[in-house]
Motif scaffolding. Structure first.
Motif, PDB file in Angstrom:
ATOM      1  N   GLN A 128     -18.571 -58.353  -5.358  1.00 58.27           N
ATOM      2  CA  GLN A 128     -18.485 -59.695  -5.941  1.00 58.27           C
ATOM      3  C   GLN A 128     -17.050 -60.215  -5.900  1.00 58.27           C
ATOM      4  O   GLN A 128     -16.799 -61.369  -5.517  1.00 58.27           O
ATOM      5  CB  GLN A 128     -18.968 -59.664  -7.399  1.00 58.27           C
ATOM      6  CG  GLN A 128     -20.459 -59.428  -7.549  1.00 58.27           C
ATOM      7  CD  GLN A 128     -21.230 -60.735  -7.558  1.00 58.27           C
ATOM      8  OE1 GLN A 128     -20.706 -61.792  -7.216  1.00 58.27           O
ATOM      9  NE2 GLN A 128     -22.492 -60.658  -7.938  1.00 58.27           N
ATOM     10  N   LEU A 129     -16.101 -59.377  -6.290  1.00 54.27           N
ATOM     11  CA  LEU A 129     -14.700 -59.788  -6.333  1.00 54.27           C
ATOM     12  C   LEU A 129     -14.180 -60.113  -4.938  1.00 54.27           C
ATOM     13  O   LEU A 129     -13.458 -61.100  -4.747  1.00 54.27           O
ATOM     14  CB  LEU A 129     -13.845 -58.690  -6.975  1.00 54.27           C
ATOM     15  CG  LEU A 129     -14.070 -58.480  -8.475  1.00 54.27           C
ATOM     16  CD1 LEU A 129     -13.377 -57.209  -8.952  1.00 54.27           C
ATOM     17  CD2 LEU A 129     -13.568 -59.677  -9.276  1.00 54.27           C
ATOM     18  N   LEU A 130     -14.549 -59.297  -3.968  1.00 52.43           N
ATOM     19  CA  LEU A 130     -14.107 -59.564  -2.591  1.00 52.43           C
ATOM     20  C   LEU A 130     -14.660 -60.908  -2.118  1.00 52.43           C
ATOM     21  O   LEU A 130     -13.927 -61.729  -1.546  1.00 52.43           O
ATOM     22  CB  LEU A 130     -14.558 -58.446  -1.656  1.00 52.43           C
ATOM     23  CG  LEU A 130     -14.212 -58.657  -0.171  1.00 52.43           C
ATOM     24  CD1 LEU A 130     -12.707 -58.741   0.029  1.00 52.43           C
ATOM     25  CD2 LEU A 130     -14.811 -57.547   0.685  1.00 52.43           C
ATOM     26  N   ALA A 131     -15.941 -61.131  -2.361  1.00 54.97           N
ATOM     27  CA  ALA A 131     -16.571 -62.389  -1.936  1.00 54.97           C
ATOM     28  C   ALA A 131     -15.892 -63.592  -2.599  1.00 54.97           C
ATOM     29  O   ALA A 131     -15.679 -64.633  -1.965  1.00 54.97           O
ATOM     30  CB  ALA A 131     -18.060 -62.375  -2.280  1.00 54.97           C
ATOM     31  N   GLN A 132     -15.516 -63.447  -3.872  1.00 54.53           N
ATOM     32  CA  GLN A 132     -14.864 -64.545  -4.582  1.00 54.53           C
ATOM     33  C   GLN A 132     -13.474 -64.825  -4.017  1.00 54.53           C
ATOM     34  O   GLN A 132     -13.079 -65.989  -3.865  1.00 54.53           O
ATOM     35  CB  GLN A 132     -14.771 -64.209  -6.076  1.00 54.53           C
ATOM     36  CG  GLN A 132     -16.120 -64.220  -6.776  1.00 54.53           C
ATOM     37  CD  GLN A 132     -16.122 -63.440  -8.069  1.00 54.53           C
ATOM     38  OE1 GLN A 132     -15.061 -63.100  -8.608  1.00 54.53           O
ATOM     39  NE2 GLN A 132     -17.305 -63.127  -8.583  1.00 54.53           N
ATOM     40  N   HIS A 133     -12.734 -63.767  -3.696  1.00 55.74           N
ATOM     41  CA  HIS A 133     -11.412 -63.964  -3.089  1.00 55.74           C
ATOM     42  C   HIS A 133     -11.541 -64.633  -1.721  1.00 55.74           C
ATOM     43  O   HIS A 133     -10.727 -65.497  -1.364  1.00 55.74           O
ATOM     44  CB  HIS A 133     -10.685 -62.624  -2.960  1.00 55.74           C
ATOM     45  CG  HIS A 133     -10.209 -62.079  -4.263  1.00 55.74           C
ATOM     46  ND1 HIS A 133     -10.542 -60.821  -4.721  1.00 55.74           N
ATOM     47  CD2 HIS A 133      -9.430 -62.634  -5.234  1.00 55.74           C
ATOM     48  CE1 HIS A 133      -9.983 -60.617  -5.889  1.00 55.74           C
ATOM     49  NE2 HIS A 133      -9.306 -61.707  -6.228  1.00 55.74           N
ATOM     50  N   LEU A 134     -12.559 -64.263  -0.978  1.00 60.22           N
ATOM     51  CA  LEU A 134     -12.781 -64.881   0.336  1.00 60.22           C
ATOM     52  C   LEU A 134     -13.135 -66.361   0.177  1.00 60.22           C
ATOM     53  O   LEU A 134     -12.723 -67.193   0.994  1.00 60.22           O
ATOM     54  CB  LEU A 134     -13.877 -64.137   1.098  1.00 60.22           C
ATOM     55  CG  LEU A 134     -13.539 -62.698   1.530  1.00 60.22           C
ATOM     56  CD1 LEU A 134     -14.734 -62.060   2.221  1.00 60.22           C
ATOM     57  CD2 LEU A 134     -12.318 -62.671   2.438  1.00 60.22           C
ATOM     58  N   ASP A 135     -13.892 -66.688  -0.864  1.00 58.42           N
ATOM     59  CA  ASP A 135     -14.232 -68.098  -1.135  1.00 58.42           C
ATOM     60  C   ASP A 135     -12.974 -68.915  -1.420  1.00 58.42           C
ATOM     61  O   ASP A 135     -12.814 -70.039  -0.916  1.00 58.42           O
ATOM     62  CB  ASP A 135     -15.195 -68.196  -2.331  1.00 58.42           C
ATOM     63  CG  ASP A 135     -16.614 -67.773  -1.985  1.00 58.42           C
ATOM     64  OD1 ASP A 135     -16.935 -67.696  -0.781  1.00 58.42           O
ATOM     65  OD2 ASP A 135     -17.392 -67.521  -2.922  1.00 58.42           O
ATOM     66  N   ILE A 136     -12.091 -68.357  -2.251  1.00 59.19           N
ATOM     67  CA  ILE A 136     -10.835 -69.046  -2.567  1.00 59.19           C
ATOM     68  C   ILE A 136     -10.011 -69.223  -1.298  1.00 59.19           C
ATOM     69  O   ILE A 136      -9.482 -70.305  -1.016  1.00 59.19           O
ATOM     70  CB  ILE A 136     -10.024 -68.261  -3.620  1.00 59.19           C
ATOM     71  CG1 ILE A 136     -10.797 -68.157  -4.945  1.00 59.19           C
ATOM     72  CG2 ILE A 136      -8.662 -68.928  -3.849  1.00 59.19           C
ATOM     73  CD1 ILE A 136     -10.189 -67.174  -5.938  1.00 59.19           C
ATOM     74  N   ARG A 138     -12.678 -74.914  -7.897  1.00 59.14           N
ATOM     75  CA  ARG A 138     -13.947 -74.403  -8.413  1.00 59.14           C
ATOM     76  C   ARG A 138     -14.080 -72.894  -8.140  1.00 59.14           C
ATOM     77  O   ARG A 138     -14.501 -72.127  -9.017  1.00 59.14           O
ATOM     78  CB  ARG A 138     -15.104 -75.171  -7.765  1.00 59.14           C
ATOM     79  CG  ARG A 138     -16.487 -74.812  -8.322  1.00 59.14           C
ATOM     80  CD  ARG A 138     -17.529 -75.807  -7.863  1.00 59.14           C
ATOM     81  NE  ARG A 138     -17.575 -75.941  -6.400  1.00 59.14           N
ATOM     82  CZ  ARG A 138     -17.129 -76.998  -5.731  1.00 59.14           C
ATOM     83  NH1 ARG A 138     -16.603 -78.035  -6.374  1.00 59.14           N
ATOM     84  NH2 ARG A 138     -17.213 -77.041  -4.405  1.00 59.14           N
ATOM     85  N   ALA A 139     -13.706 -72.468  -6.937  1.00 60.34           N
ATOM     86  CA  ALA A 139     -13.819 -71.051  -6.570  1.00 60.34           C
ATOM     87  C   ALA A 139     -12.904 -70.193  -7.440  1.00 60.34           C
ATOM     88  O   ALA A 139     -13.291 -69.099  -7.878  1.00 60.34           O
ATOM     89  CB  ALA A 139     -13.474 -70.862  -5.090  1.00 60.34           C
ATOM     90  N   ALA A 140     -11.688 -70.678  -7.689  1.00 58.96           N
ATOM     91  CA  ALA A 140     -10.742 -69.920  -8.514  1.00 58.96           C
ATOM     92  C   ALA A 140     -11.234 -69.802  -9.951  1.00 58.96           C
ATOM     93  O   ALA A 140     -11.163 -68.726 -10.565  1.00 58.96           O
ATOM     94  CB  ALA A 140      -9.367 -70.578  -8.477  1.00 58.96           C
ATOM     95  N   MET A 141     -11.762 -70.899 -10.507  1.00 56.28           N
ATOM     96  CA  MET A 141     -12.236 -70.874 -11.886  1.00 56.28           C
ATOM     97  C   MET A 141     -13.498 -70.029 -12.025  1.00 56.28           C
ATOM     98  O   MET A 141     -13.656 -69.286 -13.006  1.00 56.28           O
ATOM     99  CB  MET A 141     -12.475 -72.299 -12.379  1.00 56.28           C
ATOM    100  CG  MET A 141     -11.194 -73.125 -12.472  1.00 56.28           C
ATOM    101  SD  MET A 141     -11.424 -74.809 -13.132  1.00 56.28           S
ATOM    102  CE  MET A 141     -11.700 -74.446 -14.868  1.00 56.28           C
TER     103      MET A 141
END
Length: 269
Positions: free
Chosen positions: A199-207, A221-224
């Motif tokens: 999950q964390l990796l996917a979120q960092h990739l989104d940012i 939005r991705a960062a928040m």
């Protein structure tokens, strides 16, 4: 390679040299622990005499911006650590509400940083983010929790740099120092939750994608969303840790109870 130290114009005074070094520290080009070039080399780059350079360095050292280490060398002092004084850091470490407030603050400030980064990141900034994300993915594939957590902080620090706002940059660095020094909840607790690393990796990739695409709203939005997930994960990790603590105490108590019963039975016999 771009030269960060440039010849001094005007009167070539110690103040001019000091101001250039100040700006490099303030803008995050020179970081805590970075070593300055040797005196001879630095005076050549500034195009000033060595006595003028010595005066500049001495003034910065007196003000706590530079330090001289035993064995030689001039380094950028720990200016970030001074944002939170030691007594305040100790208070934060011993009050659980501080962790919740920390993440609440980070959610907002990280959103602003990502939005600004999407608007302002240069080609060089985006190249650096690409390199960091590449290392993050490699650490993830190796299952190296510690390195992945360290790169996590580096990634967010770099987003702050890409925002090109001096106050935001140093506010974020002060926040991350609390993580690096272990003042707040151990980040590795979150990495141990099932599915959290993915999950964390996917979120960092989104940012990363939003920032490099220049999509300011998506980046914010991705960062928040990322920090909101970390908030929930921290609570879950703490609960899981507490459940494990209680389970161990129960097992210990039962073992002691059984042992006591056994001794009592042997005494009756």
């Amino acid at each position: 390679m771009t030269e960060i130290f440039t010849p001094i114009d005007h009167a070539r005074t110690a103040d001019e040299a000091a101001q250039q070094i100040e700006s490099l520290i303030l803008e995050g080009v020179l970081r805590v622990g970075d070593r300055l070039p040797a005196e001879r080399e630095l005076s050549k780059r500034f195009d000033v005499s060595r006595p003028i350079l010595r005066d500049a360095l001495k003034s910065l050292e007196t003000r706590g911006l530079l330090m001289t280490r035993h064995g030689g060398g001039t380094y950028v002092a720990d200016v970030i650590g001074q944002v939170f004084s030691k007594p305040v850091m100790e208070l934060i470490a011993t009050h659980p509400k501080a962790s919740a407030d920390y993440l609440e603050y980070r959610r907002e400030i990280e959103g602003v940083a990502a939005e600004y980064a999407a608007r302002r990141a240069t080609r060089e900034d985006r190249a650096l983010l690409d390199e960091i994300v590449g290392r993050m993915q490699a650490a993830h594939e190796r299952g190296d929790f510690s390195e992945e957590a360290a790169i996590d902080v580096e990634f967010h620090n770099t987003i702050g740099e890409c925002a090109h706002n001096i106050i935001l940059l140093h506010s974020l660095r002060a926040c991350y120092r609390l993580l690096e020094d272990g003042v707040l909840l151990n980040r590795l607790m979150v990495f141990n939750l099932p599915g959290a690393r993915e999950q964390l990796l996917a979120q960092h990739l989104d940012i990363h994608r939003a920032v490099t695409a220049g999509d300011a709203q998506a980046a914010r939005r991705a960062a928040m969303d990322h920090i909101s997930y970390v908030e929930r994960a921290m609570v879950e990790a703490a609960r899981t840790g507490d459940w494990q603590r209680v389970s161990r105490l129960r097992l210990k108590q039962r073992a002691e109870t059984e042992s006591g019963r056994s001794r009592a039975a042997e005494g009756r016999d």
